[in-house]
Design a protein around this motif. Structure first.
Motif: not given
Length: 225
Positions: A151-160, A120-127, A172-175
């Motif tokens: 811990a990751d240095s990715g995009t983070g998550m919203s409160e929702e 999940n962390a990997r997917d939050a760090m596409p770059a 939140t990923k594509d199907v």
């Protein structure tokens, strides 16, 4: 019932894959470097089998098989697979406390928890970015625990997203890129093991998942007669 049926059929295919991997391994001489790849294939098949057990957990046809284990060893056994799975753009760093206590957990399922959160962390760090896995002993109001922090240095998550992150099939990923089961099953396994997962995350600042498991009682030392 659907999850149980899919898991059963998938497990049959994994059995065949693992069988062929065994045959391939037998065709190589001892010391052949290709045996390392065969071992990785069998290890990956084992983790895939653990995923089917997660589906069976949803269908209530599978129970955990806990035993006393060293969390550091669980992370070390996953490290090689993680480096390959995360890719070259993500730097993997581990900081494992030498004095970390043992826990009572299903070894395959604990490995799957760490793997699911890491993916999940990997997917939050596409770059690309940095993934850190650390262990330590912590004292909580509920007693002595072991913390595995991812811990990751990715995009983070919203409160929702944080409010719904452990809901089965929420993603939140594509199907075609996520089922929404990975974090839900991780949460379920940890809860069934008597633990919890805490998350610190903010958009643009990355995320930290803290897996907290009760520390197993110390084994009494043997006294010579």
């Amino acid at each position: 019932q659907l999850a149980g049926g899919v898991a059963h059929d998938f497990n049959n295919m994994l059995t065949a894959i693992n069988g062929y991997a065994e045959l391939i391994g037998m065709s190589f001489e001892d010391g052949d470097p290709r045996l390392d790849d065969v071992d990785e294939l069998k290890r990956a098949t084992g983790h895939a089998a653990a995923l089917t057990r997660q589906l069976l957990l949803f269908s209530r046809n599978q129970v955990l098989q806990p035993r006393r284990l060293d969390p550091n060893e669980s992370v070390r056994e996953l490290e090689r697979m993680l480096r390959r799975t995360l890719g070259e753009q993500i730097e993997l760093h581990t900081d494992l406390a030498a004095d970390v206590g043992a826990v009572e957990a299903d070894p395959d399922q604990l490995a799957q928890v760490v793997l699911n959160i890491s993916l999940n962390a990997r997917d939050a760090m596409p770059a690309g970015g940095r993934l850190s896995i650390s262990t330590r002993n912590v004292e909580l109001p509920a007693g002595a625990h072991v913390e595995i922090a991812i811990a990751d240095s990715g995009t983070g998550m919203s409160e929702e997203t944080l409010r719904r992150i452990f809901e089965p099939f929420f993603t939140t990923k594509d199907v075609d890129k996520g089922t929404g089961l990975g974090l839900a099953t991780a949460y379920g396994v940890v809860r069934q093991s008597g633990g919890s997962i805490e998350i610190d995350s903010e958009l643009g600042r990355g995320s930290t998942f803290r897996v907290l498991l009760p520390r197993a009682p110390a084994v009494p030392a043997l006294v010579a007669a």
